[in-house]
Design an enzyme around this catalytic site. Structure first.
Site, PDB file in Angstrom:
ATOM      1  N   GLU A 282       0.805  -1.225   0.000  1.00 24.95           N
ATOM      2  CA  GLU A 282       0.000   0.000   0.000  1.00 24.95           C
ATOM      3  C   GLU A 282       0.838   1.275   0.000  1.00 24.95           C
ATOM      4  OE1 GLU A 282       0.357  -2.311   2.414  1.00 24.95           O
ATOM      5  OE2 GLU A 282       0.261  -1.442   4.416  1.00 24.95           O
ATOM      6  N   HIS A 306      -8.129  -4.022  -1.067  1.00 18.67           N
ATOM      7  CA  HIS A 306      -7.327  -4.139   0.158  1.00 18.67           C
ATOM      8  C   HIS A 306      -6.285  -3.016   0.253  1.00 18.67           C
ATOM      9  CE1 HIS A 306      -5.269  -6.466   3.410  1.00 18.67           C
ATOM     10  NE2 HIS A 306      -4.221  -5.788   2.947  1.00 18.67           N
ATOM     11  N   GLU A 307      -5.491  -2.872  -0.790  1.00 17.27           N
ATOM     12  CA  GLU A 307      -4.415  -1.864  -0.718  1.00 17.27           C
ATOM     13  C   GLU A 307      -4.993  -0.454  -0.649  1.00 17.27           C
ATOM     14  OE1 GLU A 307      -1.917  -3.304   0.125  1.00 17.27           O
ATOM     15  OE2 GLU A 307      -2.195  -5.290  -0.758  1.00 17.27           O
ATOM     16  N   HIS A 310      -6.045   0.492   2.834  1.00 15.29           N
ATOM     17  CA  HIS A 310      -4.936   0.935   3.692  1.00 15.29           C
ATOM     18  C   HIS A 310      -4.751   2.461   3.663  1.00 15.29           C
ATOM     19  CE1 HIS A 310      -3.067  -2.606   5.384  1.00 15.29           C
ATOM     20  NE2 HIS A 310      -2.870  -3.199   4.219  1.00 15.29           N
ATOM     21  N   GLU A 329      -3.726  -4.436   9.262  1.00 18.26           N
ATOM     22  CA  GLU A 329      -4.178  -5.509   8.364  1.00 18.26           C
ATOM     23  C   GLU A 329      -5.595  -6.001   8.674  1.00 18.26           C
ATOM     24  OE1 GLU A 329      -2.699  -5.873   5.717  1.00 18.26           O
ATOM     25  OE2 GLU A 329      -0.690  -5.079   6.117  1.00 18.26           O
ATOM     26  N   ASP A 384      11.405 -18.697  15.871  1.00 18.84           N
ATOM     27  CA  ASP A 384      11.002 -19.501  14.720  1.00 18.84           C
ATOM     28  C   ASP A 384       9.525 -19.400  14.388  1.00 18.84           C
ATOM     29  OD1 ASP A 384      13.542 -20.367  14.644  1.00 18.84           O
ATOM     30  OD2 ASP A 384      13.146 -22.286  15.611  1.00 18.84           O
ATOM     31  N   TYR A 392      -4.727 -10.494  10.001  1.00 19.96           N
ATOM     32  CA  TYR A 392      -5.688 -10.221   8.926  1.00 19.96           C
ATOM     33  C   TYR A 392      -7.078 -10.760   9.262  1.00 19.96           C
ATOM     34  CZ  TYR A 392      -1.739  -9.269   5.757  1.00 19.96           C
ATOM     35  OH  TYR A 392      -0.631  -8.760   5.165  1.00 19.96           O
TER      36      TYR A 392
HETATM   37  N1  BES Z   1       0.978  -4.476   3.816  1.00 23.99           N
HETATM   38  C1  BES Z   1       0.738  -5.748   3.261  1.00 23.99           C
HETATM   39  C2  BES Z   1       1.968  -6.435   2.730  1.00 23.99           C
HETATM   40  C3  BES Z   1       3.037  -6.743   3.767  1.00 23.99           C
HETATM   41  C4  BES Z   1       2.706  -7.084   5.064  1.00 23.99           C
HETATM   42  C5  BES Z   1       4.363  -6.698   3.388  1.00 23.99           C
HETATM   43  C6  BES Z   1       3.714  -7.346   5.981  1.00 23.99           C
HETATM   44  C7  BES Z   1       5.360  -6.973   4.305  1.00 23.99           C
HETATM   45  C8  BES Z   1       5.042  -7.299   5.596  1.00 23.99           C
HETATM   46  C9  BES Z   1      -0.303  -5.678   2.142  1.00 23.99           C
HETATM   47  O1  BES Z   1      -1.298  -4.741   2.352  1.00 23.99           O
HETATM   48  C10 BES Z   1      -0.998  -7.017   2.078  1.00 23.99           C
HETATM   49  O2  BES Z   1      -1.609  -7.399   3.043  1.00 23.99           O
HETATM   50  N2  BES Z   1      -0.883  -7.704   0.946  1.00 23.99           N
HETATM   51  C11 BES Z   1      -1.489  -8.999   0.735  1.00 23.99           C
HETATM   52  C12 BES Z   1      -2.637  -8.909  -0.220  1.00 23.99           C
HETATM   53  C13 BES Z   1      -3.981  -8.813   0.385  1.00 23.99           C
HETATM   54  C14 BES Z   1      -5.074  -8.913  -0.659  1.00 23.99           C
HETATM   55  C15 BES Z   1      -4.254  -9.692   1.550  1.00 23.99           C
HETATM   56  C16 BES Z   1      -0.467  -9.900   0.079  1.00 23.99           C
HETATM   57  O3  BES Z   1       0.599  -9.403  -0.286  1.00 23.99           O
HETATM   58  O4  BES Z   1      -0.749 -11.073  -0.073  1.00 23.99           O
HETATM   59 ZN    ZN Z   2      -2.562  -5.260   3.903  1.00 21.91          ZN
END
Ligand code: BES
Ligand code: ZN
Length: 618
Positions: A282, A306-307, A310, A329, A384, A392
Site C-alpha cells: 500500500e 485491500h491496498e 490501507h 491488516e 522460529d 488479517y
Molecule cells: N501491507 C501488506 C503487505 C506486507 C505485510 C508486506 C507485511 C510486508 C510485511 C499488504 O497490504 C498485504 O496485506 N498484501 C497482501 C494482499 C492482500 C489482498 C491480503 C499480500 O501481499 O498477499
Molecule cells: Zn494489507
C-alpha cells in the site's frame, strides 16, 4: 495462509529489545525525531546500487541527548555532516555497530550541538533486502533493467539510513537521477507525463512512516483508469492491467462514502514483474502490485480494494509497532470486504471472508498461544514462530463482529470517527481500545461486554460465538466434494463449469491434505488444472498434486515456481516438494534455475525451507 519470510514478520516477534517502544528499531525517537527526509539518489543499474545522500531534519526532544541513532542495513557510509541554519556543513563523528541478523547495524552519530539537520552520504549494497534489481532479460519486455523497493516491515533501512519504526512519521522530498528512457516512481504524487529525461523529483507532503517509503525504476508505461487513478506497468502489461483494474475509481468513491475523503490525491497502481514478493503493498499514492492478479476476469481485484483500504487503515492511522500490525491488516481486511461487497455483491464478499476464515480455523490451533493473539506479547514468542493469518483474519473477524453487534450505521460512523480522530498518527492497540470503549462499547450499552472485547484482542483462538456468513454456493461445493471423494460423483460431473476463482480455491482448500492419486488424476483429466494461467488455482493444485505423488505435474509446477517469486504462491510448492527425497532434489534444481530472478526475501525464505528439511532429515 499468508506467508512471510523470517526477516519480514517472523522476526518481529523476537524477544530482542532494541528499544522499549519498538523492539525492531534502534532509534530513540523520544530523544530526537526525524520530521523530514530529503533524498538525493542516483539509480546505478550497473552496480545494483542507489548512491547519494539522505538529509534528515530533526526535532530535538531531549536537551541532553548526545547522539542521533539510526537504523541501517548493509549501507556503505561515506561521510556524515551536520547542516546548520546557514547551510554550512560540519563533519560529524559516527560509529556503525556490527550487524545484527534481524535488525541490521545501529548507526550512532555524535551530535552534541543538536544540528537542525544531518546529511548522510552513502550507497546501498547489491544484496539490499529492501530492493530487487532485475536485468533486462528478467523483465517482461526484455529491453531495460528494473528496480523496485519493498520496505515493509523493516527493510527501508537497507536503502535509506533512518529511524525505521512505524511510530516515527516524516514528510519527504526526493531527487532521483536515472538513465535516459527509464521512468522513476515513488510513494508520492507521480506525474504520468513526466519526460524520461533521467531527472525526477518527488514531494510527499503528508507525514508517513518509513515502511511506506517506496521507489521503482524501469521501462514503465502509464495508462489512465479514472480521473485520479492510472496503472503503471511494463509496456506489454499495461493494457491488460488497465482492464483488470478499471473499477479503481468506483472503489475509491465507495471507500470515501463510507469513511470520508481520500486524502492522498491520486491512487495509482504499479504492476511489478512476477518476482514481487507480495500480492500488494500500500505505498501511498502508488500501490505496488503483483501481476499474478491479472487473470483477465477481475476475479482477484479485491487485492486493489485491500491496498486502497490501507489509505485509511494503515497509511492514515498506523500501527505504532509491529506487534500492533493487526490495526493495519485486520481493519483493512474488513474494509476490503465492504468495498468488494459494494462493487461485486455480498455473495463474493462472503466467499472471500469464508476462504480466509476457514484457513484461520484450520491453522490457529497449531500456533503457539501468543501468536494466536491479535496483540501478542512481544517478549513471549520464540524466533522460529512464523507469522500467520491472525492479524488479517482474526482482526477482520473482530471488526465484522463489532459491525454485527452494533449495526452497520453505528459501526460505520464509529470507524469514520476513528480514522478522523487518529489521522496521520501512529497508535498502539491500547490507544485504539481507549477510543473504542467510549465511542462504541459504552455509547450503546448491552451490545458487547468489555470482557468480550478483551478476549478478541488478548485471547487465544477464536471466540466461541464468532459467526460467519453463509455461502450456498460453497455449501454445494462441500456436498459435491464429499460425493466425489466417496466415489459417488465423477470428477467430470462436478458442477465446476461455472465456478469462479474463489470457488475453485475453496474446493481445492477443502480437499484432504493428501488426496488419493487416482482422484487427482481424474480431476486433472476433467478440468485441466495443470498449466492453469490462474496462479491462485495453480498454487493449490500443484500443492495437492505434489503431496499426492502425481509426478506428471512437476514440470508445470517448476515453471510456476521459476516464473513467480510471490512468497505466498511459491513457498507452499517448495514445502510440498521437500517432503520426499526425490521431491527435495527436484526442488533444489528448480531453485538453482529460479534463484537469480528471485527477490532477496524469496531467496532467504526458500533457503530456510531447504535448511529445515535437511535438519529434519528429509
Ligand atoms: N501491507 C501488506 C503487505 C506486507 C505485510 C508486506 C507485511 C510486508 C510485511 C499488504 O497490504 C498485504 O496485506 N498484501 C497482501 C494482499 C492482500 C489482498 C491480503 C499480500 O501481499 O498477499
Ligand atoms: Zn494489507
Amino acid at each position: 495462509m499468508r506467508l512471510f519470510p523470517a526477516l519480514a514478520l517472523g522476526a518481529l516477534l523476537l524477544p530482542l529489545v532494541a528499544h522499549a517502544a519498538d523492539p525492531h528499531s534502534y532509534a530513540q525517537p523520544d530523544q530526537v525525531r526525524v520530521t523530514h527526509l530529503d533524498l538525493d539518489l542516483n539509480v546505478d543499474f550497473a552496480h545494483k546500487r542507489l548512491e547519494g545522500s539522505a538529509t534528515l531534519e530533526l526535532d530535538w526532544e531531549n536537551p541532553r541527548a548526545a547522539s542521533l541513532i539510526l537504523d541501517t542495513r548493509e549501507l556503505k557510509i561515506a561521510r556524515i555532516v551536520a547542516l546548520g541554519g546557514t547551510g554550512k556543513a560540519t563533519p560529524l563523528k559516527y560509529s556503525l555497530a556490527p550487524p545484527d541478523k534481524t535488525l541490521g547495524s545501529k548507526l550512532t552519530i555524535s551530535t552534541p550541538m543538536h544540528p537542525a539537520s544531518v546529511r548522510i552520504v552513502y550507497a546501498t549494497s547489491p544484496g539490499a533486502t529492501g530492493l530487487q534489481w532485475l536485468s533486462p532479460a528478467q523483465t517482461a519486455d526484455k529491453k531495460r533493467p528494473f528496480m523496485f523497493s519493498q520496505s515493509e516491515s523493516i527493510h527501508a533501512r537497507s536503502w535509506v539510513p533512518l529511524q525505521d519504526s512505524p511510530a516515527v512519521r516524516f514528510t519527504y522530498d526526493a531527487h532521483i537521477s536515472a538513465p535516459q528512457d527509464i521512468r522513476v516512481v515513488m510513494s508520492a504524487i507521480n506525474d504520468a507525463k513526466h519526460p524520461l529525461n533521467g531527472n525526477f523529483s518527488f514531494d510527499q507532503p503528508h507525514p508517513i512512516p518509513s515502511y511506506l517509503l517506496a521507489i521503482a525504476a524501469g521501462d514503465i508505461a502509464v495508462k489512465e483508469t479514472g480521473p485520479r487513478s492510472a496503472v503503471y506497468a511494463e509496456p506489454s502489461v499495461v493494457d491488460k492491467a488497465a482492464h483488470e483494474f478499471e473499477d479503481t475509481e468506483k472503489m475509491i468513491a465507495t471507500a470515501e462514502k463510507l469513511y470520508g475523503p481520500y486524502r492522498w490525491g491520486r491512487y495509482d497502481i504499479l504492476v511489478l514483474p512476477p518476482s514481487f514478493p507480495y500480492g500488494g503493498m500500500e505505498n501511498p499514492d502508488m500501490t505496488f502490485a503483483t501481476p499474478t492478479v491479472l487473470v483477465g476476469d477481475k476475479s482477484l481485484v479485491s487485492l486493489v480494494a485491500h491496498e486502497l483500504a490501507h489509505s485509511w487503515s494503515g497509511n492514515l492511522v498506523t500501527a505504532a509497532s509491529w506487534r500492533d500490525i493487526w490495526l493495519n491488516e485486520g481493519i483493512t481486511t474488513y474494509v476490503q470486504g465492504r468495498i468488494t461487497e459494494a462493487l461485486y455483491g455480498k455473495a463474493l464478499a462472503d466467499e472471500e471472508t469464508l476462504l480466509s476464515a476457514r484457513a484461520l480455523q484450520k491453522g490457529i490451533a497449531d500456533m503457539p498461544p501468543n501468536a494466536q493473539k491479535l496483540a501478542p506479547d512481544p517478549r513471549g514468542v520464540g524466533a522460529d514462530d512464523s507469522l500467520s493469518d491472525v492479524a488479517y483474519d482474526k482482526g477482520s473477524w473482530f471488526m465484522r463482529t463489532l459491525e454485527q453487534r452494533f449495526g452497520r450505521r453505528a459501526f460505520d460512523a464509529y470507524l469514520k470517527g476513528y480514522f478522523n480522530h487518529f489521522a496521520f498518527q501512529s497508535i498502539t492497540t491500547e490507544q485504539m481500545l481507549g477510543y473504542l470503549k467510549p465511542h462504541l462499547i459504552e455509547k450503546y450499552p448491552g451490545k458487547m461486554s468489555w470482557a468480550e472485547v478483551k478476549s478478541w484482542v488478548y485471547g487465544t483462538g477464536i471466540p466461541k460465538d464468532a459467526s460467519l456468513p453463509d455461502s450456498p454456493r460453497f455449501d454445494t461445493i462441500d456436498r459435491e466434494s464429499k460425493d466425489f471423494l466417496a466415489g459417488t460423483l465423477t470428477a467430470g460431473s462436478l458442477d465446476a463449469k461455472g465456478w469462479n476463482t474463489q470457488e475453485w480455491m475453496y474446493f481445492l482448500d477443502r480437499l484432504p491434505d493428501v488426496t488419493p492419486l487416482d482422484k487427482l488424476q481424474q480431476l486433472d483429466a476433467a478440468w485441466h488444472l495443470t498449466g492453469t494461467p490462474n496462479a491462485e488455482i495453480g498454487m493449490r493444485w500443484y500443492s495437492h498434486a505434489i503431496a499426492g505423488g502425481d509426478t506428471s505435474v512437476w514440470p508445470a509446477a517448476a515453471e510456476h515456481m521459476i516464473r513467480i517469486g510471490r512468497l505466498y504462491l511459491t513457498l507452499p510448492l517448495y514445502k510440498a516438494f521437500v517432503k520426499t527425497p526425490q521431491g527435495r532434489a527436484y526442488a533444489e534444481q528448480i531453485y538453482a534455475k529460479a534463484k537469480a530472478g528471485y527477490h532477496p526475501l524469496t531467496q532467504q525464505a526458500v533457503q530456510a525451507i531447504f535448511a529445515k528439511a535437511k535438519k529434519a532429515g528429509q
